[in-house]
Design an enzyme around this catalytic site. Sequence first.
Site, PDB file in Angstrom:
ATOM      1  N   SER A  73     -63.819  19.017  -7.557  1.00  0.00           N
ATOM      2  CA  SER A  73     -63.241  17.901  -6.808  1.00  0.00           C
ATOM      3  C   SER A  73     -64.029  17.677  -5.531  1.00  0.00           C
ATOM      4  O   SER A  73     -64.708  18.581  -5.024  1.00  0.00           O
ATOM      5  CB  SER A  73     -61.776  18.175  -6.445  1.00  0.00           C
ATOM      6  N   LYS A  74     -63.928  16.456  -5.022  1.00  0.00           N
ATOM      7  CA  LYS A  74     -64.562  16.128  -3.742  1.00  0.00           C
ATOM      8  C   LYS A  74     -63.957  16.969  -2.619  1.00  0.00           C
ATOM      9  O   LYS A  74     -64.641  17.390  -1.702  1.00  0.00           O
ATOM     10  CB  LYS A  74     -64.396  14.639  -3.438  1.00  0.00           C
ATOM     11  N   ARG A  75     -62.642  17.178  -2.702  1.00  0.00           N
ATOM     12  CA  ARG A  75     -61.952  17.889  -1.628  1.00  0.00           C
ATOM     13  C   ARG A  75     -62.409  19.333  -1.503  1.00  0.00           C
ATOM     14  O   ARG A  75     -62.340  19.932  -0.439  1.00  0.00           O
ATOM     15  CB  ARG A  75     -60.436  17.832  -1.878  1.00  0.00           C
TER      16      ARG A  75
END
Length: 470
Positions: A240-242
Site C-alpha cells: 500500500s501507499k500508506r
Amino acid sequence: MIRTRFAPSPTGYMHIGNLRSALYTYLVAKSEGGTFILRIEDTDKNRQVDDATDIIYKTLEIAGLTYDEGPNVGGDFGPYIQSERKSNYIKYAKQLVDDGFAYYCFCTKERLESLDSYDNHCRSLSSDLIEENLKNNVPYVIRQLIPDGYTNFKDQVYGKISVDNKELDDQVLIKADGFPTYNFANVVDDHLMEISHIVRGSEYLSSTPKYILLYKALNFPIPAFIHLPLIQGEDGQKLSKRRGDASFQDLIDQGYLPDAIINYIALLGFSPSNNKEIFNLNELTEIFNVKGLNKSPATFDTKKLMWVNTEYFKKMSEDDFFLLSEKILADNIKRPNIDLKYVSSLVKSRVTFIKDIPSLVDFIDNTFHYEKDLFVHKKMKTNEENSLTSLQNILPIIESIEDWSLDNIHDTVFSFIKTLEIKNGVMLWPLRTALSTKPTSPCGAIDLFILLGKNESIKRIKHAINLLSN
C-alpha cells in the site's frame, strides 16, 4: 462488446496494486478486441494531491496502456472526470429516494462520531420532518437503504458468493457537500458508460453486494465482476501507499525498465497457460485469459523483478541498448580509442540496471591496483605459481599475433592451450584476471583482448607477470 474502465483517484503516485488493476483492466478489454476507458474519480476533494492526475496520465503513457476513451480523448459523454459530472449523481440519488431505496440523513457529525456504526436513525423520519429540514437547509447526506435478505452474485475469479444483507451498512451515496461517494459514482458512471466488466482488487469484494443492490434499485444491467487477488510484500503484509511501498515511478527511478515492470506485475495473480514468463504487452494481450487469474494473494518478489529486468536487457537489441548506455559509458570511460558500442555489447547481458554499468567498465581505466590472490581460483585449479607460468608462456604468443581479430585471437590462444595439454581454465582465468584487473568482468579473455587492443593487453599481462614474480 467488452468495455472496461480504469478509475483511479488522484491521491498520489501510482502504486503497484493500482497499476496492476489498470493492466488487467486493459487486458480484459484488449484480449477480446474491446474498449479500455480511463475515468478520473476526483469526488473526494480532501484526499486529492496536486499533480496526481498528471501522474496518472504519465504513468499509463509510460506503461503503454493507451485508453480509447477518457480525458483528452472525449467520447459521447465528454471528458471522464467525475467532478464534472455532479448533476448525474444527484439525479439518480433522488430517484432512489423517491422509489424508497435511499433516504435523507440529517444526523450531525457529533452524533455520528458518538456511534460505533451508523444505527439507521433517519430511516423512519416523517415526510413532514424531512420536508421541513430540507426547507430550512439543514445539512444532510443521502444514504442507501439496505433491504432484508441475501444478495447473491458470481465473480469470475472467486465464484459464487452470497452475503446476508444484515452485514451491510446504509452507506452514504451523496455527501453533505453534494458530491457523490466513490461507491455511488462508480455505479452511475459504469452504467452511463456501458461498462460490461468491472475489474478491481479483492478488497472491494465485500462492497460488491451494495453495488448490486443499487444496480437493481436503479434497474441497471449488472456487469460482470472480476476481483483480483491481493498483492503482498515479502513480509506477508498487503502492499500500500500508506506503508511506503514502491510506486511505479519509484521503480522507474531505481532503474527498472517500464516494460519489465509491466511484464512482472502481469505475473502477480496471472498464470499464463504456456508457462512463459517473459513477454511484451502485445504478447501478453494475445495470451491473456481471465481463467488464468488466481485467487491466492501474490507476493511482490524484488529478486524476481530484478531477474525480469535483466532478461529484458538481454532481449534488447544491441542498438537499443547502446542508445540507453552510450552517455553513461562515455562519462565513465576516459581511456582513448575505446569502441563504446563494443563495450556496450559486452556488458549488455550482465546488466540488471543501467546504473550497474560504471562498476562493470571501471577496469578499462584501472591503474592495476589489485592483489596476487585474484589469480587463485580453486574451481579453475589455478594458483599464483601456475598462473605465472601460464602468463609467461602465452605472452610471446600474444606479442606475435599480427591479425588482431576476434576469430584469430581465439584460434591462436586455444591452439596454444592445446599444445600445453592443460585445461582451458588454467590459462584463461589468469589471462582474464590480468586483462580485467578484477575478480569478475563482463566478458571473457578473448573479448577483453579486442576491447583493450594489443598494446594495452600486452602491458597488462606484463604487469601481472611482474606482480606474480615478486
